[in-house]
Design an enzyme around this catalytic site. Structure first.
Site, PDB file in Angstrom:
ATOM      1  N   ALA A 136     -31.962   3.177 -61.893  1.00 30.15           N
ATOM      2  CA  ALA A 136     -32.578   3.140 -60.561  1.00 30.15           C
ATOM      3  C   ALA A 136     -34.099   3.161 -60.728  1.00 30.15           C
ATOM      4  O   ALA A 136     -34.613   3.565 -61.773  1.00 30.15           O
ATOM      5  CB  ALA A 136     -32.115   4.298 -59.697  1.00 30.15           C
ATOM      6  N   PHE A 137     -34.817   2.743 -59.694  1.00 31.58           N
ATOM      7  CA  PHE A 137     -36.264   2.614 -59.858  1.00 31.58           C
ATOM      8  C   PHE A 137     -36.952   3.956 -60.064  1.00 31.58           C
ATOM      9  O   PHE A 137     -38.102   3.998 -60.520  1.00 31.58           O
ATOM     10  CB  PHE A 137     -36.883   1.887 -58.647  1.00 31.58           C
ATOM     11  CG  PHE A 137     -37.158   2.761 -57.450  1.00 31.58           C
ATOM     12  CD1 PHE A 137     -36.224   2.931 -56.452  1.00 31.58           C
ATOM     13  CD2 PHE A 137     -38.371   3.424 -57.336  1.00 31.58           C
ATOM     14  CE1 PHE A 137     -36.483   3.750 -55.360  1.00 31.58           C
ATOM     15  CE2 PHE A 137     -38.647   4.234 -56.237  1.00 31.58           C
ATOM     16  CZ  PHE A 137     -37.696   4.407 -55.251  1.00 31.58           C
ATOM     17  N   LYS A 138     -36.269   5.065 -59.767  1.00 27.76           N
ATOM     18  CA  LYS A 138     -36.862   6.384 -59.989  1.00 27.76           C
ATOM     19  C   LYS A 138     -37.306   6.553 -61.445  1.00 27.76           C
ATOM     20  O   LYS A 138     -38.235   7.303 -61.725  1.00 27.76           O
ATOM     21  CB  LYS A 138     -35.863   7.490 -59.645  1.00 27.76           C
ATOM     22  CG  LYS A 138     -35.202   7.420 -58.268  1.00 27.76           C
ATOM     23  CD  LYS A 138     -36.131   7.769 -57.142  1.00 27.76           C
ATOM     24  CE  LYS A 138     -35.460   8.118 -55.822  1.00 27.76           C
ATOM     25  NZ  LYS A 138     -34.872   7.007 -55.054  1.00 27.76           N
ATOM     26  N   ASP A 139     -36.636   5.855 -62.366  1.00 31.83           N
ATOM     27  CA  ASP A 139     -37.014   5.952 -63.789  1.00 31.83           C
ATOM     28  C   ASP A 139     -38.444   5.473 -64.028  1.00 31.83           C
ATOM     29  O   ASP A 139     -39.135   5.997 -64.904  1.00 31.83           O
ATOM     30  CB  ASP A 139     -36.093   5.077 -64.655  1.00 31.83           C
ATOM     31  CG  ASP A 139     -34.678   5.634 -64.771  1.00 31.83           C
ATOM     32  OD1 ASP A 139     -34.513   6.867 -64.799  1.00 31.83           O
ATOM     33  OD2 ASP A 139     -33.751   4.807 -64.847  1.00 31.83           O
ATOM     34  N   LEU A 184     -40.571   8.511 -63.069  1.00 29.13           N
ATOM     35  CA  LEU A 184     -40.301   9.803 -63.717  1.00 29.13           C
ATOM     36  C   LEU A 184     -40.441   9.748 -65.226  1.00 29.13           C
ATOM     37  O   LEU A 184     -40.848  10.728 -65.856  1.00 29.13           O
ATOM     38  CB  LEU A 184     -38.919  10.316 -63.300  1.00 29.13           C
ATOM     39  CG  LEU A 184     -38.954  10.945 -61.899  1.00 29.13           C
ATOM     40  CD1 LEU A 184     -37.553  11.129 -61.333  1.00 29.13           C
ATOM     41  CD2 LEU A 184     -39.695  12.284 -61.922  1.00 29.13           C
TER      42      LEU A 184
END
Ligand SMILES: *Cc1c(COP(=O)(O)O)cnc(C)c1O
Length: 463
Positions: free
Chosen positions: A110-113, A116
């Site tokens: 997911a784009f959260k990677d 983060l």
């Protein structure tokens, strides 16, 4: 380069301080006091560069020299080395001048990677310099928690405890949190729903003696460093499609308004953005705000795009601050009205500015499923339900066809296999590089929705 609070009553902080603080002491969010600018020549010079070099050039002016150039370059290199695609965030053509920006090639799909992975390295740098440690606690409905555990696994400076609702996340999401073996990361299955998890996290932050004893920290989506890291892919995509000589439009599946605010940041620093489309599911508070000028809560209804089932879009406060001429007292009053009265109305000037900068659209559940089917029929590609909401908006809010329209693909379809299969009949396969999590042993603590029980677990298990 200093950062000010959107509520105007907290001390100005340097980049690393604002990153470690997360929320400002007055309850506001940190924003840059002044905006760096990339000239047309600066943007033209990005053509042909790799993702990491562009990332360095876009973000460096925002750091105000708190890290050395070598430290920052090294953090970027290590953040993206684990991505499954050499372009990191590749563009895929899906129609005539229609594009998907794939943000799901990171370790948790997911784009959260994208944010983060970098923020974890920057936390380590900042904490090492201070000789400090932190205990990161967060609540997740799936994507943020897995990205945080993956990013901080093995960190020498942070212990991470992620609370998720027991039995209410997908198997892939759960295994991404329960299979990392490093001793500093912990998944906690709470006997309760997502709201119960969030309330527990808030209660721990409000419990001062506990907060100070363990050095509580947060990495939720209001963290400025996360927004900044997401600005980069708007720039790489636009440059690939002809910026600075050609303007580009983006459609952004939106929940907390962090991702689309990063697009706004890219525009503020000089990227020629033709439009930013806020794509919402049936939890459409932002779409209604643009249509009516009324920002009013109406209750959250669950959807097949769960990471967008939000009605307090916390990063919207950053835009509100700008719409209010950077007036912290006015912004604070609107946020207080949202809390106490469930909403507020924008005045004519603020609404006109909002509409000048953004467009919006809403997809109900049937429209989301139809977008998954239509995309498969037209391109052979499977998309996740969040991405489908963005594709629906891109089709409705398309301007000049000569302007490239880029929809952000925020997660890999294999993260939401049941919803995708129900929509189009095909079950997306987990990429081979993640297959191991389906066999690896799981480690999870199932705990009651009780602050004392969770705090006791954290005290016992932190390093
Ligand atoms: C978090 C998330 C979103 C929403 O992003 P915001 O920055 O909260 O607006 C959309 N899609 C997916 C898959 C997500 O994980």
């Amino acid at each position: 380069m200093l950062y000010v609070s959107t509520r105007g009553r907290a001390p100005k902080l340097a980049f690393d301080e604002a990153m470690l603080a997360g929320l400002a002491r007055d309850g506001g969010l940190y924003v840059p006091e002044t905006w760096p600018v990339l000239s047309g020549a600066d943007i033209a010079a990005l053509a042909g560069l790799g993702y990491e070099e562009t990332a360095f050039r876009v973000m460096w002016p925002f750091l105000g020299g708190v890290f050395t150039e070598a430290e920052f370059r090294d953090a970027i290199a290590r953040a993206y080395a684990g991505f499954g695609h050499v372009a990191r965030c590749p563009l895929v053509q899906i129609g005539a001048n229609d594009w998907l920006l794939e943000l799901h090639h990171g370790p948790t799909l997911a784009f959260k990677d994208v944010a983060l992975q970098l923020v974890a390295r920057l936390f380590d740098l900042a904490l090492e310099r201070r000789g400090a440690r932190v205990t990161i606690v967060g609540a997740t409905s799936g994507d943020t928690g897995s990205a945080a555990i993956e990013a901080f696994r093995g960190s020498a400076r942070a212990d991470v405890f992620i609370l998720y609702p027991h039995g209410r996340i997908s198997e892939v999401q759960r295994r991404q949190m329960t299979t990392p073996a490093e001793a500093n990361v912990h998944a906690i299955a709470v006997e309760g729903d997502f709201d119960a998890c969030q309330d527990l996290v808030k209660a721990m932050f409000a419990h001062e003696s506990f907060r100070d004893r363990v050095g509580l920290a947060a990495i939720n989506s209001i963290n400025w460093a996360r927004v900044l890291a997401q600005t980069v892919y708007y720039v790489t995509a636009a440059v690939s499609l002809g910026a600075p000589h050609r303007r580009v439009a983006f459609s952004v599946p939106t929940g907390n308004f962090g991702d689309i605010f990063a697009g706004h940041v890219a525009r503020r620093i000089g990227l020629p953005v033709e439009r930013l489309v806020i794509a919402t599911n049936r939890n459409d508070i932002l779409h209604r705000t643009l249509a009516t000028g009324e920002h009013r809560r109406a209750g959250v209804r669950p959807t097949i795009s769960p990471s967008m089932d939000i009605e307090v879009s916390s990063n919207f406060e950053r835009l509100l601050f700008e719409l209010c001429d950077n007036d912290g007292a006015r912004t604070a009053a609107l946020m207080e009205a949202l809390r106490a009265q469930g909403g507020f109305s924008l005045d004519g000037t603020a609404l006109a500015r909002l509409r000048a900068g953004f467009d919006s659209s809403r997809a109900d559940e049937d429209e989301t499923r139809a977008a998954i089917r239509d995309t498969l029929a037209a391109t052979g590609l499977l998309v996740c339900p969040h991405t489908a909401v963005g594709l629906h908006a891109a089709r409705l809010r398309r301007g000049d066809r000569a302007t490239p329209m880029v929809t952000l693909a925020t997660a890999h379809p294999a993260k939401f296999p049941d919803a995708v299969e129900a929509a189009c009949g095909l079950r997306p396969a987990l990429p081979a590089r993640l297959a191991h999590i389906m066999q690896a042993p799981e480690r999870v603590a199932v705990l009651p929705a009780d602050r004392d029980a969770i705090e006791a677990f954290i005290l016992e298990n932190r390093s």
